[in-house]
Design a protein around this motif. Sequence first.
Motif, PDB file in Angstrom:
ATOM      1  N   SER A   3      52.261  36.047  37.921  1.00 31.05           N
ATOM      2  CA  SER A   3      51.878  36.961  38.951  1.00 31.05           C
ATOM      3  C   SER A   3      50.551  37.592  38.772  1.00 31.05           C
ATOM      4  O   SER A   3      49.795  37.365  37.590  1.00 31.05           O
ATOM      5  CB  SER A   3      52.803  38.258  38.938  1.00 31.05           C
ATOM      6  OG  SER A   3      53.017  38.728  37.618  1.00 31.05           O
ATOM      7  N   ALA A   4      49.991  38.468  39.987  1.00 30.19           N
ATOM      8  CA  ALA A   4      48.697  38.979  39.813  1.00 30.19           C
ATOM      9  C   ALA A   4      48.864  40.622  39.224  1.00 30.19           C
ATOM     10  O   ALA A   4      49.692  41.143  39.882  1.00 30.19           O
ATOM     11  CB  ALA A   4      47.931  38.885  41.206  1.00 30.19           C
ATOM     12  N   ILE A   5      48.296  40.681  38.445  1.00 32.39           N
ATOM     13  CA  ILE A   5      48.108  42.140  37.717  1.00 32.39           C
ATOM     14  C   ILE A   5      46.788  42.858  37.697  1.00 32.39           C
ATOM     15  O   ILE A   5      45.611  42.328  37.341  1.00 32.39           O
ATOM     16  CB  ILE A   5      48.673  41.997  36.327  1.00 32.39           C
ATOM     17  CG1 ILE A   5      50.367  41.644  36.212  1.00 32.39           C
ATOM     18  CG2 ILE A   5      48.765  43.399  35.536  1.00 32.39           C
ATOM     19  CD1 ILE A   5      50.923  41.119  35.009  1.00 32.39           C
ATOM     20  N   THR A   6      46.714  44.075  38.270  1.00 28.74           N
ATOM     21  CA  THR A   6      45.586  44.655  38.307  1.00 28.74           C
ATOM     22  C   THR A   6      45.250  45.602  37.100  1.00 28.74           C
ATOM     23  O   THR A   6      46.196  46.488  36.695  1.00 28.74           O
ATOM     24  CB  THR A   6      45.516  45.605  39.552  1.00 28.74           C
ATOM     25  OG1 THR A   6      45.485  44.636  40.868  1.00 28.74           O
ATOM     26  CG2 THR A   6      44.072  46.364  39.676  1.00 28.74           C
ATOM     27  N   LEU A   7      44.072  45.409  36.345  1.00 28.79           N
ATOM     28  CA  LEU A   7      43.746  46.106  35.182  1.00 28.79           C
ATOM     29  C   LEU A   7      42.316  46.702  35.286  1.00 28.79           C
ATOM     30  O   LEU A   7      41.566  45.990  35.446  1.00 28.79           O
ATOM     31  CB  LEU A   7      43.672  45.339  33.906  1.00 28.79           C
ATOM     32  CG  LEU A   7      45.116  44.346  33.661  1.00 28.79           C
ATOM     33  CD1 LEU A   7      45.059  43.708  32.415  1.00 28.79           C
ATOM     34  CD2 LEU A   7      46.203  45.345  33.345  1.00 28.79           C
ATOM     35  N   PRO A  60      40.406  34.210  39.329  1.00 28.90           N
ATOM     36  CA  PRO A  60      39.625  34.325  40.233  1.00 28.90           C
ATOM     37  C   PRO A  60      39.338  35.848  40.612  1.00 28.90           C
ATOM     38  O   PRO A  60      38.225  36.538  40.925  1.00 28.90           O
ATOM     39  CB  PRO A  60      40.392  33.837  41.444  1.00 28.90           C
ATOM     40  CG  PRO A  60      41.375  32.707  40.790  1.00 28.90           C
ATOM     41  CD  PRO A  60      41.752  33.450  39.499  1.00 28.90           C
ATOM     42  N   GLY A  61      40.261  36.581  40.363  1.00 28.63           N
ATOM     43  CA  GLY A  61      40.235  37.914  40.691  1.00 28.63           C
ATOM     44  C   GLY A  61      39.311  39.073  39.270  1.00 28.63           C
ATOM     45  O   GLY A  61      39.464  40.420  39.519  1.00 28.63           O
ATOM     46  N   ALA A  62      39.150  38.275  38.242  1.00 29.09           N
ATOM     47  CA  ALA A  62      38.622  38.928  37.079  1.00 29.09           C
ATOM     48  C   ALA A  62      37.359  38.074  36.857  1.00 29.09           C
ATOM     49  O   ALA A  62      37.181  37.600  35.611  1.00 29.09           O
ATOM     50  CB  ALA A  62      39.709  39.092  36.033  1.00 29.09           C
ATOM     51  N   ARG A  63      36.377  37.742  37.651  1.00 28.99           N
ATOM     52  CA  ARG A  63      35.239  37.056  37.546  1.00 28.99           C
ATOM     53  C   ARG A  63      34.050  37.640  37.767  1.00 28.99           C
ATOM     54  O   ARG A  63      33.213  37.399  38.585  1.00 28.99           O
ATOM     55  CB  ARG A  63      35.609  35.696  38.392  1.00 28.99           C
ATOM     56  CG  ARG A  63      34.827  34.607  37.883  1.00 28.99           C
ATOM     57  CD  ARG A  63      35.325  33.375  38.715  1.00 28.99           C
ATOM     58  NE  ARG A  63      36.551  32.822  38.214  1.00 28.99           N
ATOM     59  CZ  ARG A  63      37.338  31.836  38.849  1.00 28.99           C
ATOM     60  NH1 ARG A  63      36.887  31.426  40.038  1.00 28.99           N
ATOM     61  NH2 ARG A  63      38.567  31.346  38.082  1.00 28.99           N
ATOM     62  N   PRO A  64      33.764  38.721  37.148  1.00 25.52           N
ATOM     63  CA  PRO A  64      32.501  39.346  37.288  1.00 25.52           C
ATOM     64  C   PRO A  64      31.471  38.758  37.292  1.00 25.52           C
ATOM     65  O   PRO A  64      30.972  37.913  36.184  1.00 25.52           O
ATOM     66  CB  PRO A  64      32.455  40.887  36.491  1.00 25.52           C
ATOM     67  CG  PRO A  64      33.545  40.517  35.524  1.00 25.52           C
ATOM     68  CD  PRO A  64      34.555  39.480  36.026  1.00 25.52           C
ATOM     69  N   ASP A  84      48.960  48.078  28.118  1.00 25.02           N
ATOM     70  CA  ASP A  84      49.570  49.298  28.560  1.00 25.02           C
ATOM     71  C   ASP A  84      49.897  49.128  29.941  1.00 25.02           C
ATOM     72  O   ASP A  84      50.883  49.788  30.280  1.00 25.02           O
ATOM     73  CB  ASP A  84      48.095  50.181  29.059  1.00 25.02           C
ATOM     74  CG  ASP A  84      47.416  50.446  27.562  1.00 25.02           C
ATOM     75  OD1 ASP A  84      48.119  50.861  26.669  1.00 25.02           O
ATOM     76  OD2 ASP A  84      46.188  50.819  27.637  1.00 25.02           O
ATOM     77  N   HIS A  85      49.616  48.154  30.689  1.00 22.68           N
ATOM     78  CA  HIS A  85      50.289  47.803  32.008  1.00 22.68           C
ATOM     79  C   HIS A  85      52.049  47.599  31.900  1.00 22.68           C
ATOM     80  O   HIS A  85      52.607  48.031  32.607  1.00 22.68           O
ATOM     81  CB  HIS A  85      49.616  46.550  32.532  1.00 22.68           C
ATOM     82  CG  HIS A  85      50.278  46.362  33.825  1.00 22.68           C
ATOM     83  ND1 HIS A  85      49.952  46.756  34.956  1.00 22.68           N
ATOM     84  CD2 HIS A  85      51.249  45.173  34.145  1.00 22.68           C
ATOM     85  CE1 HIS A  85      50.916  46.243  35.969  1.00 22.68           C
ATOM     86  NE2 HIS A  85      51.442  45.251  35.422  1.00 22.68           N
TER      87      HIS A  85
END
Length: 276
Positions: A3-7, A60-64, A84-85
């Motif tokens: 799953s996708a998890i936003t941190l 892909p969503g954590a590729r700065p 923490d999440h």
Amino acid sequence: MTSAITLGEHTFDVTTAGPSEGTPVVLLHGFPETPACWGPMLPRLAQYRVIAPAQRGYSPGARPVGVENYTVDRLGGDVVALLDHFGIRSAHLVGHDWGAAVAWWTAAHHPDRVASLTAVSVPHSSAFSWGLREDPDQQTRSRYIGVFRDGDAAERALLPDDGRRLRDMFGDAVDPALVDEHVRVLTEPGALTAALSWYRAMGREFTDVPAIRVPTTYVWSNRDEAVSRATAEKCAEHVTGPYRFVELDGVSHWVPEQAPDRLADIIVDRVEGTRV
């Protein structure tokens, strides 16, 4: 399940398995791998609450963009944010290759969040730095690091022909289906540059890692192409808590894929606090 998890500012793809009330075990993959490297071990670890993120640069969503986003303190910070999440006070931390380097840093700087550490292949960063300075064998084995840190030279070498040279890194030690998954992720736009940024961001915060106080197992294989025996044995000097050194005979650097049952047993023994 993945799953996708936003941190914070980034969204990570995180694979979870086992009961939500189980003992938490966090698995950190290395380079050029993905969380798929842990797949063969999941049945053996099914009793635990397993959390295996696709780390910074691999999701892909954590590729700065920018090497400064890939220092080891940021990578370790992602691990703490992950705990923490999920509302986890402390977890048993397992890391292979670069994942081991992140796990060493996290255990050193956040010992209250790490119940135990199982580091695979890569020793404590201070031991590795010693090897780069003092051990000719380690210096020879680590020549590739200079290439990886050199601008976009590695991208030009590794990406052509559907990542052929990435595939070659695994030799015949890893199931081709797992290699395909690793390469699929790293040939996504920007992924390889992000993963190589871990090497390019190596600085003082990587080399100056305090001694480890938490119960620790370090796993090294005597056919590891990347880590010399002297460097591996130096690791013991940087752990002040309970420590075990486990040598695997005849196994390459790719321990999770090549020896999943043996590694799973070692992890279980560390989590349960018993001897290997």
